[in-house]
Design an enzyme around this catalytic site. Structure first.
Site, PDB file in Angstrom:
ATOM      1  N   CYS A   3      51.267  -9.722 -54.244  1.00  0.00           N
ATOM      2  CA  CYS A   3      51.007  -9.359 -55.437  1.00  0.00           C
ATOM      3  C   CYS A   3      50.211  -9.062 -56.451  1.00  0.00           C
ATOM      4  O   CYS A   3      49.226  -9.956 -56.084  1.00  0.00           O
ATOM      5  CB  CYS A   3      52.236 -10.620 -56.087  1.00  0.00           C
ATOM      6  SG  CYS A   3      51.980 -10.109 -58.092  1.00  0.00           S
ATOM      7  N   CYS A   6      48.691 -12.163 -58.515  1.00  0.00           N
ATOM      8  CA  CYS A   6      48.899 -12.939 -57.721  1.00  0.00           C
ATOM      9  C   CYS A   6      47.052 -13.145 -57.897  1.00  0.00           C
ATOM     10  O   CYS A   6      46.728 -14.094 -57.558  1.00  0.00           O
ATOM     11  CB  CYS A   6      49.976 -13.235 -56.399  1.00  0.00           C
ATOM     12  SG  CYS A   6      51.292 -13.803 -57.293  1.00  0.00           S
ATOM     13  N   ASN A  83      58.094  -5.070 -70.163  1.00  0.00           N
ATOM     14  CA  ASN A  83      58.823  -4.635 -69.778  1.00  0.00           C
ATOM     15  C   ASN A  83      59.688  -5.227 -68.735  1.00  0.00           C
ATOM     16  O   ASN A  83      58.851  -5.247 -68.019  1.00  0.00           O
ATOM     17  CB  ASN A  83      57.883  -3.122 -68.735  1.00  0.00           C
ATOM     18  CG  ASN A  83      56.795  -2.694 -70.615  1.00  0.00           C
ATOM     19  OD1 ASN A  83      57.702  -2.294 -71.348  1.00  0.00           O
ATOM     20  ND2 ASN A  83      56.192  -1.807 -70.562  1.00  0.00           N
ATOM     21  N   GLY A  89      59.725   1.190 -67.770  1.00  0.00           N
ATOM     22  CA  GLY A  89      59.367   1.693 -67.302  1.00  0.00           C
ATOM     23  C   GLY A  89      58.154   0.329 -66.847  1.00  0.00           C
ATOM     24  O   GLY A  89      57.086   0.332 -66.200  1.00  0.00           O
ATOM     25  N   THR A  91      55.948  -1.216 -63.706  1.00  0.00           N
ATOM     26  CA  THR A  91      55.077  -0.648 -62.790  1.00  0.00           C
ATOM     27  C   THR A  91      55.096  -2.098 -61.949  1.00  0.00           C
ATOM     28  O   THR A  91      54.148  -1.800 -60.763  1.00  0.00           O
ATOM     29  CB  THR A  91      53.674   0.084 -63.396  1.00  0.00           C
ATOM     30  OG1 THR A  91      53.207  -0.678 -63.664  1.00  0.00           O
ATOM     31  CG2 THR A  91      54.425   1.658 -63.852  1.00  0.00           C
ATOM     32  N   HIS A  96      54.758  -9.523 -66.664  1.00  0.00           N
ATOM     33  CA  HIS A  96      53.620 -10.119 -67.454  1.00  0.00           C
ATOM     34  C   HIS A  96      53.965  -9.512 -69.246  1.00  0.00           C
ATOM     35  O   HIS A  96      54.578  -8.993 -69.497  1.00  0.00           O
ATOM     36  CB  HIS A  96      52.157  -9.277 -67.151  1.00  0.00           C
ATOM     37  CG  HIS A  96      53.347  -7.837 -66.637  1.00  0.00           C
ATOM     38  ND1 HIS A  96      53.468  -7.677 -65.657  1.00  0.00           N
ATOM     39  CD2 HIS A  96      52.775  -6.399 -68.059  1.00  0.00           C
ATOM     40  CE1 HIS A  96      54.153  -6.291 -65.309  1.00  0.00           C
ATOM     41  NE2 HIS A  96      53.923  -5.553 -67.060  1.00  0.00           N
TER      42      HIS A  96
HETATM   43  P1  AMP Z   1      53.821  -2.826 -67.020  1.00  0.00           P
HETATM   44  O1  AMP Z   1      54.146  -0.907 -66.915  1.00  0.00           O
HETATM   45  O2  AMP Z   1      54.808  -3.184 -67.676  1.00  0.00           O
HETATM   46  O3  AMP Z   1      54.760  -2.779 -65.225  1.00  0.00           O
HETATM   47  O4  AMP Z   1      52.707  -2.301 -66.764  1.00  0.00           O
HETATM   48  C1  AMP Z   1      51.538  -2.987 -65.825  1.00  0.00           C
HETATM   49  C2  AMP Z   1      50.411  -2.469 -66.686  1.00  0.00           C
HETATM   50  O5  AMP Z   1      49.203  -3.130 -65.828  1.00  0.00           O
HETATM   51  C3  AMP Z   1      50.043  -1.453 -67.001  1.00  0.00           C
HETATM   52  O6  AMP Z   1      49.629  -1.528 -68.217  1.00  0.00           O
HETATM   53  C4  AMP Z   1      48.475  -1.081 -66.136  1.00  0.00           C
HETATM   54  O7  AMP Z   1      47.728  -0.605 -66.648  1.00  0.00           O
HETATM   55  C5  AMP Z   1      47.759  -2.398 -65.536  1.00  0.00           C
HETATM   56  N1  AMP Z   1      47.627  -2.172 -64.527  1.00  0.00           N
HETATM   57  C6  AMP Z   1      47.396  -1.845 -63.163  1.00  0.00           C
HETATM   58  N2  AMP Z   1      46.750  -2.302 -62.444  1.00  0.00           N
HETATM   59  C7  AMP Z   1      45.567  -3.387 -62.769  1.00  0.00           C
HETATM   60  C8  AMP Z   1      44.213  -4.248 -62.738  1.00  0.00           C
HETATM   61  N3  AMP Z   1      44.018  -3.911 -60.511  1.00  0.00           N
HETATM   62  N4  AMP Z   1      44.106  -4.536 -63.493  1.00  0.00           N
HETATM   63  C9  AMP Z   1      44.319  -4.092 -64.538  1.00  0.00           C
HETATM   64  N5  AMP Z   1      45.374  -4.192 -65.213  1.00  0.00           N
HETATM   65  C10 AMP Z   1      46.307  -3.250 -64.495  1.00  0.00           C
HETATM   66 ZN    ZN Z   2      52.904 -12.337 -58.358  1.00  0.00          ZN
END
Ligand code: AMP
Ligand code: ZN
Length: 110
Positions: A3, A6, A83, A89, A91, A96
């Site tokens: 993850c 994590c 989200n 959306g 990702t 978080h």
């Molecule tokens: P969500 O689309 O709500 O799942 O948000 C995931 C967020 O994680 C997105 O805004 C990404 O820009 C962010 N994200 C993905 N990888 C990283 C990373 N390595 N460090 C910091 N933020 C990240």
């Molecule tokens: Zn995790």
């Protein structure tokens, strides 16, 4: 556990940490959608917010309060977004909470 978030709070993947306590870790989003864009996560791995207990959610919001209290962002305002699932959306599948601010925010959603 494979993850991303994590690995980030465990220090296996670098991040720009802004806050940490016993339960919660917060770091800068890599693709900021506002001048201030921080991700707050609970250290308990769960796919989305519905996997967190009310105590866990309270610990995340207490951390957000601790980080914003008395700061410019508290005075000027901020938004908290989580989200959940494909329509929103999501990702990254570790729950978080996006904290957005540092500028006047536009509307969101439809
Ligand atoms: P969500 O689309 O709500 O799942 O948000 C995931 C967020 O994680 C997105 O805004 C990404 O820009 C962010 N994200 C993905 N990888 C990283 C990373 N390595 N460090 C910091 N933020 C990240
Ligand atoms: Zn995790």
């Amino acid at each position: 556990m494979d993850c991303l978030f994590c690995k980030i709070f465990q220090g296996q993947i670098p991040s720009k940490k802004v806050y940490e306590d016993e339960n919660v870790f917060a770091f800068e989003d890599i693709h900021p959608l506002a001048k201030t864009h921080i991700l707050f996560i609970h250290k308990k791995h769960t796919t989305n917010v519905n996997g967190l207990s009310t105590i866990h959610v309270g610990q995340v919001f207490t951390a957000i309060k601790n980080w914003t209290s008395g700061q410019k962002i508290e005075k000027e305002g901020f938004r908290v977004v989580t989200n959940t699932g494909p329509d929103a959306g999501q990702t990254v599948f570790h729950a978080h909470f996006h904290v957005l601010g540092g500028e006047k925010l536009g509307g969101f959603g439809k």
